[in-house]
Write an enzyme that holds these catalytic residues in place. Structure first.
Site, PDB file in Angstrom:
ATOM      1  N   GLU A 105      -5.449  -1.609   9.021  1.00 44.18           N
ATOM      2  CA  GLU A 105      -5.287  -0.322   9.531  1.00 44.18           C
ATOM      3  C   GLU A 105      -6.287   0.550   8.954  1.00 44.18           C
ATOM      4  OE1 GLU A 105      -1.442   1.173   7.993  1.00 44.18           O
ATOM      5  OE2 GLU A 105      -0.495  -0.689   8.975  1.00 44.18           O
ATOM      6  N   HIS A 110     -10.416  -3.948   1.456  1.00 41.92           N
ATOM      7  CA  HIS A 110      -9.349  -3.713   0.251  1.00 41.92           C
ATOM      8  C   HIS A 110      -8.699  -5.099   0.127  1.00 41.92           C
ATOM      9  CE1 HIS A 110      -7.504  -2.130   4.142  1.00 41.92           C
ATOM     10  NE2 HIS A 110      -6.371  -2.741   3.278  1.00 41.92           N
TER      11      HIS A 110
HETATM   12  P1  AMP Z   1      -4.372  -2.725   6.016  1.00 35.63           P
HETATM   13  O1  AMP Z   1      -3.213  -3.005   7.014  1.00 35.63           O
HETATM   14  O2  AMP Z   1      -4.521  -3.908   5.151  1.00 35.63           O
HETATM   15  O3  AMP Z   1      -5.436  -1.905   6.407  1.00 35.63           O
HETATM   16  O4  AMP Z   1      -3.610  -1.866   4.994  1.00 35.63           O
HETATM   17  C1  AMP Z   1      -3.716  -0.529   4.558  1.00 35.63           C
HETATM   18  C2  AMP Z   1      -2.853  -0.003   3.593  1.00 35.63           C
HETATM   19  O5  AMP Z   1      -3.193   1.270   3.028  1.00 35.63           O
HETATM   20  C3  AMP Z   1      -1.519   0.125   3.883  1.00 35.63           C
HETATM   21  O6  AMP Z   1      -0.695  -0.753   3.044  1.00 35.63           O
HETATM   22  C4  AMP Z   1      -0.977   1.592   3.516  1.00 35.63           C
HETATM   23  O7  AMP Z   1       0.243   1.697   3.163  1.00 35.63           O
HETATM   24  C5  AMP Z   1      -2.233   1.901   2.628  1.00 35.63           C
HETATM   25  N1  AMP Z   1      -2.533   3.162   2.377  1.00 35.63           N
HETATM   26  C6  AMP Z   1      -2.862   4.283   3.450  1.00 35.63           C
HETATM   27  N2  AMP Z   1      -3.113   5.462   3.256  1.00 35.63           N
HETATM   28  C7  AMP Z   1      -3.012   5.334   1.652  1.00 35.63           C
HETATM   29  C8  AMP Z   1      -3.185   6.415   0.713  1.00 35.63           C
HETATM   30  N3  AMP Z   1      -3.748   7.656   0.975  1.00 35.63           N
HETATM   31  N4  AMP Z   1      -3.040   5.944  -0.755  1.00 35.63           N
HETATM   32  C9  AMP Z   1      -2.513   4.568  -0.843  1.00 35.63           C
HETATM   33  N5  AMP Z   1      -2.438   3.674   0.104  1.00 35.63           N
HETATM   34  C10 AMP Z   1      -2.554   4.094   1.253  1.00 35.63           C
END
Ligand code: AMP
Length: 126
Positions: A105, A110
């Site tokens: 996402e 990360h």
């Molecule tokens: P991914 O699908 O691996 O890109 O996961 C992105 C992650 O970022 C998800 O688990 C979201 O809950 C997390 N996320 C999105 N925005 C934020 C934020 N502002 N602070 C902390 N985590 C976030």
């Protein structure tokens, strides 16, 4: 095709201090913070401060100092959160999603560190 990085992604904004985060650890080259929608009692995201889109981008283009810092930071987060095997913790899972098939996402590299309960099998079948 070279890797491309969009500096308007939400983690880039966190790194620039434009939006807040719940910091767990900050090092010279890395930042770790609690996921805003935790999927387990422990759910921390570790990110490099540099502009890398994915695990492979980071592995190919980051300096050895950045890579070493990132890896040590992940271990320190595990220790701080009580899931490190080195401190008698019950373990954890690291996940890094990349691109469309990885269902990524946020396009800033990360590593998810998940733990605090049994996590089940690695991926759903099918
Ligand atoms: P991914 O699908 O691996 O890109 O996961 C992105 C992650 O970022 C998800 O688990 C979201 O809950 C997390 N996320 C999105 N925005 C934020 C934020 N502002 N602070 C902390 N985590 C976030």
């Amino acid at each position: 095709m070279p890797y491309s990085y969009d500096d308007q992604n939400i983690f880039a904004k966190i790194l620039r201090g434009e939006i807040p985060n719940d910091t767990v650890l900050e090092t010279d080259h890395s930042l770790a913070f609690n996921d805003i929608q935790p999927q387990a009692p422990v759910h921390v995201l570790v990110i490099p401060k540099g502009p890398y889109v994915s695990h492979d981008h980071f592995a190919v283009e980051a300096s050895e100092a950045e890579i070493a810092d990132f890896m040590r930071a992940t271990a320190e987060v595990c220790r701080l959160k009580g899931v490190s095997l080195g401190d008698g913790g019950s373990g954890f899972r690291t996940i890094s999603n990349a691109g469309s098939h990885g269902v990524q996402e946020v396009p800033h590299y990360h590593l998810h560190i998940l733990g605090g309960r049994p996590l089940g099998r690695m991926i759903e079948q099918g």
